[in-house]
Design a protein around this motif. Sequence first.
Motif, PDB file in Angstrom:
ATOM      1  N   GLY A 110       0.775  -1.225   0.000  1.00 30.10           N
ATOM      2  CA  GLY A 110       0.000   0.000   0.000  1.00 30.10           C
ATOM      3  C   GLY A 110       0.807   1.275   0.000  1.00 30.10           C
ATOM      4  O   GLY A 110       0.225   2.351   0.054  1.00 30.10           O
ATOM      5  N   SER A 112       2.346   2.760   2.246  1.00 27.84           N
ATOM      6  CA  SER A 112       2.115   3.638   3.388  1.00 27.84           C
ATOM      7  C   SER A 112       2.278   2.829   4.675  1.00 27.84           C
ATOM      8  O   SER A 112       2.029   1.632   4.692  1.00 27.84           O
ATOM      9  N   ASP A 114       0.718   4.021   7.445  1.00 24.35           N
ATOM     10  CA  ASP A 114      -0.387   4.458   8.291  1.00 24.35           C
ATOM     11  C   ASP A 114      -1.396   3.325   8.404  1.00 24.35           C
ATOM     12  O   ASP A 114      -1.855   2.777   7.399  1.00 24.35           O
ATOM     13  N   VAL A 117      -4.839   3.384   6.460  1.00 28.29           N
ATOM     14  CA  VAL A 117      -4.922   3.104   5.026  1.00 28.29           C
ATOM     15  C   VAL A 117      -5.423   1.677   4.806  1.00 28.29           C
ATOM     16  O   VAL A 117      -6.088   1.384   3.818  1.00 28.29           O
ATOM     17  N   TYR A 118      -5.134   0.801   5.743  1.00 19.34           N
ATOM     18  CA  TYR A 118      -5.418  -0.621   5.540  1.00 19.34           C
ATOM     19  C   TYR A 118      -6.716  -1.049   6.203  1.00 19.34           C
ATOM     20  O   TYR A 118      -6.867  -2.189   6.603  1.00 19.34           O
TER      21      TYR A 118
END
Lengths: 123, 232
Positions: A110, A112, A114, A117-118
Motif C-alpha cells: 500500500g 504507506s 499508516d 490506510v489498511y
Amino acid sequence: MIMLVSGFLLVLIGIWAMLTRKNIIRIIIGFSILDTGIHLIIVAVGFVKGGTAPILDNALLRVPTSVDLSAAVSRVVDPLPSALVLTAIVIGLAVTALLLSFAIRLHKYGRSLDIDVYEEQKW
Amino acid sequence: MIKYILIFIALVGLAWLLWPLTKDFSTPEQLNSIASQYVSGSVTDLNSPNVVTSIVVTYRGLDTLGEVTVLFLATAGVGFLLKKKSGSRSQRRDGSEILQSGAGFLAPLIMLFGVYVFTHGHLSPGGGFQGGVLIASGVLLMVMASTSFRFSHLLIQLTESLSGIAYVIIAILGVILLGANHFLDPRILPLGNWLSLFSAGAIPVIYSFLGLKVGAELSAVIESLSADGGEE
C-alpha cells in the motif's frame, strides 16, 4: 518493588502506544516496550532480598563440593524467572522481526505505514 | 475523541486490575521450596554451577524445546513474508571504510565469542540463546558492512535442521538409556569434574546445538530482512 511498579508502568505505556499510534513502526515499538515491561515484572517477582546471581561457582560455595550447599541456597535469587526471561527475550526478538516483516510487506502493498490506510484489509 | 476516552478507560481498568498484584507484593526473604530444590539439585544431581542453565536445559527442557519451535515458526514466517523476487536488487550502499575494516576484524572475533558463550553455558553466565544471538550479531555486522556479502543458504538450513534433529535425538537417548522418565536427561554422559568444561553430562552438548540453531535462525532472519528491506 520499584522494579515491579516500573514493569507495570512499561506495560501500560506499551499498551497505550499500541492503541493510540497510527504508524505501524510505532505500534511495533509499543509492542517492544510491553515486552520489556513483562520481562521486568518476571525478574522482579524472582528477586530475593540480598540475593545474587544463581551461579554457584567457588566464590559462592567456597568449597568445590556440595558441603556448603545450604549457605549458597540462601544467597541466590530464584533461578526459574531468570530462565523464563532468558528465553522470552530471544522469542521477543524473533516476534519483533516477524512484525517488522509484516510492516515491510504492507508497505510494499500500500506504499504507506499508516494503519488507517489498511482499514479495508479486515477479514 | 470518544476513541481516546475509551482507550483511557481501558488503561485505567487494566491499571486497576494490576494494582492489587503490586500492592500485596513483598520481596521474599528466602527461596521458595521448588527454587531451592532446583538450586541444590543443580549441584548434587547435575554437577552444573549455573542453575539457570540447568533449568533451561534439563528441568524445563520440554519448555525450551517448545520455545525453539516458536523461534523456528517466527523465522519461517519472516522467510515466507519476505520472499526474494528474482532480479530485484536492493539499493543499499556499501558501508564506510571504517565499518568495512572494523567488520572484517571484529566479526570473526564476535562469532568466536558466541561459540565460547554457548560452550561455557553451564559454567558462567551465558548459554545457547545468548551465544546464538552473538553469532547473529556478527553476521549482522558483515551484512551492514558490504552489500556483496552472501552466505550459503544450504549451509544455514543444514546447520539449523541438523542441530534441531540432534537436540531431539539427545532427548530421546535419555529415554532409551536411562528409562521412560528421563526424556532430556543430560546424565547420559558422565558428569565430569566440578567447574570443568566437559562436565554436567550432556548440558554443554545440548546447549551447543541450541546455540547453533538459534544463531542460524537469527542469521537467516537478518539475511532476509537485509535482502528485501530496502526501498526499490
